[in-house]
Scaffold this active site. Structure first.
Site, PDB file in Angstrom:
ATOM      1  N   LYS A   1      50.163  67.282  37.348  1.00  0.00           N
ATOM      2  CA  LYS A   1      50.714  68.632  37.481  1.00  0.00           C
ATOM      3  C   LYS A   1      50.451  69.437  36.220  1.00  0.00           C
ATOM      4  CE  LYS A   1      55.342  69.709  37.246  1.00  0.00           C
ATOM      5  NZ  LYS A   1      55.651  70.965  36.558  1.00  0.00           N
TER       6      LYS A   1
ATOM      7  N   LYS B   1      54.446  78.690  40.368  1.00  0.00           N
ATOM      8  CA  LYS B   1      55.566  79.324  41.098  1.00  0.00           C
ATOM      9  C   LYS B   1      55.347  80.827  41.284  1.00  0.00           C
ATOM     10  CE  LYS B   1      59.005  75.935  39.525  1.00  0.00           C
ATOM     11  NZ  LYS B   1      58.239  75.211  38.500  1.00  0.00           N
TER      12      LYS B   1
ATOM     13  N   ARG C   1      57.986  62.739  31.564  1.00  0.00           N
ATOM     14  CA  ARG C   1      58.244  61.948  30.364  1.00  0.00           C
ATOM     15  C   ARG C   1      58.350  60.436  30.541  1.00  0.00           C
ATOM     16  NH1 ARG C   1      62.613  66.351  28.814  1.00  0.00           N
ATOM     17  NH2 ARG C   1      62.538  66.404  31.096  1.00  0.00           N
TER      18      ARG C   1
ATOM     19  N   ASP D   1      55.733  87.443  43.855  1.00  0.00           N
ATOM     20  CA  ASP D   1      55.298  88.822  43.609  1.00  0.00           C
ATOM     21  C   ASP D   1      55.135  89.522  44.958  1.00  0.00           C
ATOM     22  OD1 ASP D   1      54.117  91.106  42.259  1.00  0.00           O
ATOM     23  OD2 ASP D   1      53.564  89.730  40.656  1.00  0.00           O
TER      24      ASP D   1
ATOM     25  N   ASP E   1      51.415  74.279  39.167  1.00  0.00           N
ATOM     26  CA  ASP E   1      52.815  74.670  39.365  1.00  0.00           C
ATOM     27  C   ASP E   1      53.113  75.975  38.644  1.00  0.00           C
ATOM     28  OD1 ASP E   1      55.495  74.572  40.023  1.00  0.00           O
ATOM     29  OD2 ASP E   1      56.017  73.118  38.464  1.00  0.00           O
TER      30      ASP E   1
HETATM   31  O1  C5P Z   1      59.556  64.849  32.226  1.00  0.00           O
HETATM   32  P1  C5P Z   1      60.169  65.059  33.576  1.00  0.00           P
HETATM   33  O2  C5P Z   1      59.967  63.877  34.503  1.00  0.00           O
HETATM   34  O3  C5P Z   1      61.621  65.496  33.517  1.00  0.00           O
HETATM   35  O4  C5P Z   1      59.318  66.270  34.184  1.00  0.00           O
HETATM   36  C1  C5P Z   1      59.625  66.831  35.426  1.00  0.00           C
HETATM   37  C2  C5P Z   1      58.695  67.967  35.720  1.00  0.00           C
HETATM   38  O5  C5P Z   1      59.126  68.581  36.921  1.00  0.00           O
HETATM   39  C3  C5P Z   1      58.668  69.053  34.648  1.00  0.00           C
HETATM   40  O6  C5P Z   1      57.349  69.593  34.627  1.00  0.00           O
HETATM   41  C4  C5P Z   1      59.663  70.062  35.175  1.00  0.00           C
HETATM   42  O7  C5P Z   1      59.385  71.367  34.760  1.00  0.00           O
HETATM   43  C5  C5P Z   1      59.463  69.940  36.678  1.00  0.00           C
HETATM   44  N1  C5P Z   1      60.629  70.336  37.473  1.00  0.00           N
HETATM   45  C6  C5P Z   1      61.872  69.772  37.319  1.00  0.00           C
HETATM   46  N2  C5P Z   1      62.916  70.188  38.090  1.00  0.00           N
HETATM   47  C7  C5P Z   1      62.747  71.148  38.984  1.00  0.00           C
HETATM   48  C8  C5P Z   1      61.491  71.718  39.164  1.00  0.00           C
HETATM   49  C9  C5P Z   1      60.438  71.302  38.369  1.00  0.00           C
HETATM   50  O8  C5P Z   1      62.036  68.869  36.519  1.00  0.00           O
HETATM   51  N3  C5P Z   1      63.767  71.493  39.728  1.00  0.00           N
END
Ligand code: C5P
Length: 234
Positions: free
Chosen positions: A34, A63, A211, A66, A61
């Site tokens: 992503k 989003k 992460r 518009d 991603d």
């Molecule tokens: O590192 P982690 O597993 O928390 O990353 C989750 C990813 O999903 C990040 O890129 C975050 O911006 C995205 N995300 C999220 N929760 C949402 C929508 C997107 O954690 N509701």
């Protein structure tokens, strides 16, 4: 869902060197990636092309939200980049969602269009401020139904909501879930975390994981252990 390649690794890094160091260890057949707003705003379409040339399916991603004409053109531009999946806000409305669908109608290789319903950072009080007299779950359900009616391929949702949405939506409507943490991993800033196996059990089709993999000492091993965890579920 029969798809084996269900994990989407969130490349939330600050440099292309870090991104490349991770991607060089990964096999495009065993994960997708992503690219979000931060990475795209810094490094742009050039990085997307580079990752795509390495053979990875890309979830862009950004989003989009518009007026219909602008989203139509932005979706066409993303499709030209060859991305596999992209996001737009369901709250942009029916005309905007249909304009996105129309933008790729004639393409042989169409990106999957996935709608964001309600940002998980918003709570009931935030909805009241916006004049929405519904619970967050009701609002998510309403926007997910709208997304389905307007020809989207799926929605992004929290794995905690996936079970409820599964009951409401078409069987092949995709549920893409972030907020995933393998047992024992740090939650970081995620509030309601769900394990990979539980997310799949709730009906998630694709798991967005950042992460836990990108910060692991051995990202490849971590990915393999998550894949093993979900392979027995269904
Ligand atoms: O590192 P982690 O597993 O928390 O990353 C989750 C990813 O999903 C990040 O890129 C975050 O911006 C995205 N995300 C999220 N929760 C949402 C929508 C997107 O954690 N509701």
């Amino acid at each position: 869902m029969q798809e084996q390649n269900r994990i989407i690794i969130a490349l939330d890094m600050a440099s292309t060197d870090e991104v490349m160091a991770l991607l060089q260890q990964l096999d495009p057949a065993s994960c997708r990636v992503k690219v979000g707003k931060e990475l795209f705003t810094r490094f742009g379409p050039e990085l997307v092309r580079k990752i795509s040339d390495m053979g990875f399916d890309i979830f862009l991603d950004l989003k989009f939200h518009d007026i219909p004409n602008t989203v139509h053109k932005a979706v066409a531009a993303a499709a030209e980049l060859g991305v596999w999946m992209l996001t737009l806000h369901a709250s942009g409305g029916a005309d905007m969602l249909r304009a996105a669908r129309d933008a790729i109608a004639d393409l042989e290789h169409k990106p999957l269009l996935v709608a964001v319903t309600l940002l998980t950072s918003l709570e009931e009080d935030d909805l009241i401020v916006q004049g929405v007299q519904r619970s967050p779950l009701e609002q998510v359900q309403r926007l997910a139904s709208l997304a389905q009616e307007c020809g989207m391929d799926g929605v992004v949702c929290s794995a905690a909501e996936a079970g409820e949405l599964r009951k409401l939506l078409r069987k092949d409507f995709l549920l893409v879930t972030p907020g995933i943490r393998p047992q024992g991993d740090r939650a970081d800033d995620q509030k309601r975390i769900v394990t990979p196996a539980a997310a799949v059990r709730e009906g998630s089709d694709y798991l967005v994981i950042g992460r836990p993999i990108t910060r692991a000492r051995e990202p490849l091993e971590k990915l393999a252990s998550i894949q093993k965890e979900i392979s027995g579920v269904n």
